[in-house]
Design a protein around this motif. Structure first.
Motif, PDB file in Angstrom:
ATOM      1  N   UNK A 204       0.825  -1.226   0.071  1.00  0.00           N
ATOM      2  CA  UNK A 204       0.048  -0.129  -0.049  1.00  0.00           C
ATOM      3  C   UNK A 204       0.909   1.281  -0.033  1.00  0.00           C
ATOM      4  N   UNK A 205       1.195   2.123  -1.121  1.00  0.00           N
ATOM      5  CA  UNK A 205       2.128   3.088  -1.334  1.00  0.00           C
ATOM      6  C   UNK A 205       1.418   4.207  -0.725  1.00  0.00           C
ATOM      7  N   UNK A 206       1.636   4.910   0.076  1.00  0.00           N
ATOM      8  CA  UNK A 206       1.339   6.107   0.569  1.00  0.00           C
ATOM      9  C   UNK A 206       2.026   7.148  -0.308  1.00  0.00           C
ATOM     10  N   UNK A 207       3.362   7.093  -0.347  1.00  0.00           N
ATOM     11  CA  UNK A 207       4.343   8.172  -0.935  1.00  0.00           C
ATOM     12  C   UNK A 207       5.283   7.510  -1.636  1.00  0.00           C
ATOM     13  N   UNK A 208       5.489   8.031  -3.106  1.00  0.00           N
ATOM     14  CA  UNK A 208       6.662   7.516  -3.750  1.00  0.00           C
ATOM     15  C   UNK A 208       6.974   8.670  -4.815  1.00  0.00           C
ATOM     16  N   UNK A 209       8.408   8.694  -5.098  1.00  0.00           N
ATOM     17  CA  UNK A 209       8.960   9.870  -5.900  1.00  0.00           C
ATOM     18  C   UNK A 209      10.341   9.188  -6.495  1.00  0.00           C
ATOM     19  N   UNK A 210      10.444   9.706  -7.371  1.00  0.00           N
ATOM     20  CA  UNK A 210      11.927   9.512  -8.050  1.00  0.00           C
ATOM     21  C   UNK A 210      12.570  10.736  -8.734  1.00  0.00           C
ATOM     22  N   UNK A 211      13.898  10.994  -8.555  1.00  0.00           N
ATOM     23  CA  UNK A 211      14.277  12.144  -8.708  1.00  0.00           C
ATOM     24  C   UNK A 211      15.937  12.190  -8.804  1.00  0.00           C
ATOM     25  N   UNK A 212      16.401  12.417 -10.125  1.00  0.00           N
ATOM     26  CA  UNK A 212      17.687  12.220 -10.539  1.00  0.00           C
ATOM     27  C   UNK A 212      18.157  10.584 -10.461  1.00  0.00           C
ATOM     28  N   UNK A 213      19.259  10.314  -9.491  1.00  0.00           N
ATOM     29  CA  UNK A 213      19.408   8.881  -9.139  1.00  0.00           C
ATOM     30  C   UNK A 213      18.771   8.045  -7.998  1.00  0.00           C
ATOM     31  N   UNK A 214      18.214   8.997  -7.336  1.00  0.00           N
ATOM     32  CA  UNK A 214      17.371   8.354  -6.304  1.00  0.00           C
ATOM     33  C   UNK A 214      16.037   8.138  -6.272  1.00  0.00           C
ATOM     34  N   UNK A 215      15.334   7.061  -5.527  1.00  0.00           N
ATOM     35  CA  UNK A 215      13.846   7.220  -5.515  1.00  0.00           C
ATOM     36  C   UNK A 215      13.497   6.537  -4.096  1.00  0.00           C
ATOM     37  N   UNK A 216      12.257   6.463  -4.135  1.00  0.00           N
ATOM     38  CA  UNK A 216      11.891   6.126  -2.704  1.00  0.00           C
ATOM     39  C   UNK A 216      10.384   5.667  -2.741  1.00  0.00           C
ATOM     40  N   UNK A 217      10.057   4.574  -1.825  1.00  0.00           N
ATOM     41  CA  UNK A 217       8.484   4.740  -1.508  1.00  0.00           C
ATOM     42  C   UNK A 217       8.454   4.379  -0.071  1.00  0.00           C
TER      43      UNK A 217
END
Length: 324
Positions: free
Chosen positions: A265-278
């Motif tokens: 259940x993904x509440x937040x996720x983002x990618x920018x440049x060489x890094x990403x998270x969820x």
């Protein structure tokens, strides 16, 4: 997601609201697909006519196979194009049922956040205006950002097509090409640069499913072997170092047995440049221990990924019990 040197190739789900093989809506949908930019790949999802009517009682651990197939097909796409006739000033029942099936179970809608386009088609003169706006009402709840311009109301469809279903009217052909170009622009505006990570997150869900069934092979493929790397486990301990973390993942997988299931259940996720998270919740039904005893758990999870040789690799995971 297929990458090119300029843009990722976008996967566009095409849902046609008429089941008739020779329907005007289907012919227009094919004409639209033929005029799509090279970086927009149209995938017709034909199964909507085979979907059992949505009934929440059936939506348990083993929902109807057609539902699962449909949800997976939409989940693999970056956007949706709806091409619909008008029935009684609204959309056909098969299309509404597909929206219902894809939007359930609650909190797991495959439509959430997907950019959308709408084309309504009729052999009559009002452009199926009622259907076009009826389906747009559903997008508010489905959280689907829909392209507003250009609007597409295709009237007198029989007069626009030749005996083989090809568009014979030059102005209509030009408009369909303009519409598909605008739709691609809309999709990339709504989801700038995020498509490759979105596709990776779909892969991540499958990897999590493998893991709770005792198979760490697919996880090993996305775990970093470069520093730094960290793991904070649900047991309260933590590890540092790529080799130590990778080894821990593999050892922990051995505590799971076949027969488990999980969803993210993904509440937040983002990618920018060489890094990403969820960050979000991982709900799991697992079989653990020597005898494979059933266990249910919900973990609060944060994962961080780093691009390495063009692929996302897991460099940090923090998981703890949600009820802890």
């Amino acid at each position: 997601m297929i990458m090119t040197t300029e843009h990722p190739v976008l996967q566009l789900a095409v849902l046609v609201g008429s089941l008739r093989a020779q329907s005007f809506s289907r012919k227009i949908a094919k004409a639209l697909a033929a005029r799509a930019p090279d970086s927009l790949r149209c995938r017709f999802i034909e199964i909507i006519g085979e979907l059992p009517l949505y009934n929440e009682d059936l939506d348990g651990d083993t929902p109807p196979a057609a539902w699962s197939t449909f949800r997976a097909a939409v989940r693999d796409c970056d956007a949706v194009l709806f091409v619909t006739p008008e029935y009684n000033r609204s959309i056909p029942g098969c299309l509404k049922n597909a929206l219902d099936v894809g939007s359930r179970p609650s909190g797991k809608s495959v439509f959430k956040g997907l950019p959308a386009g709408v084309v309504s088609v009729t052999p009559n003169k009002l452009g199926a205006f009622g259907a076009n706006h009826a389906i747009r009402q559903t997008f508010v709840f489905l959280d689907m950002p829909v392209m507003q311009q250009p609007e597409a109301y295709i009237s007198n469809a029989a007069e626009l097509l030749d005996a083989n279903g090809a568009v014979k009217d030059g102005d209509t052909a030009a408009f369909l090409e303009t519409f598909m170009g605008a739709l691609e622009t809309w999709i990339r505006t709504v989801r700038p640069g995020g498509s490759s990570f979105d596709a990776f997150m779909k892969q991540r869900e499958k990897i999590a499913e493998d893991y709770v069934n005792g198979n760490a092979t697919s996880l090993k493929a996305i775990v970093t072997h470069s520093e730094p790397a960290t793991f904070f486990s649900p047991r309260g301990d933590h590890l540092e170092g790529a080799n130590a973390v990778a080894g821990r993942y593999e050892r922990d997988a051995a505590s799971f047995h076949q027969g488990g299931s999980t969803d993210l259940e993904v509440l937040q996720a983002s990618a920018s440049g060489e890094l990403a998270f969820w960050t979000g919740l991982q709900h799991a039904k697992a079989r653990m221990g020597k005898n494979g005893q059933p266990a249910e758990m919900t973990l609060r999870v944060t994962e961080v990924f780093r691009l390495e040789d063009g692929a996302f690799k897991l460099v940090h995971r923090h998981a703890d019990p949600a009820n802890g």
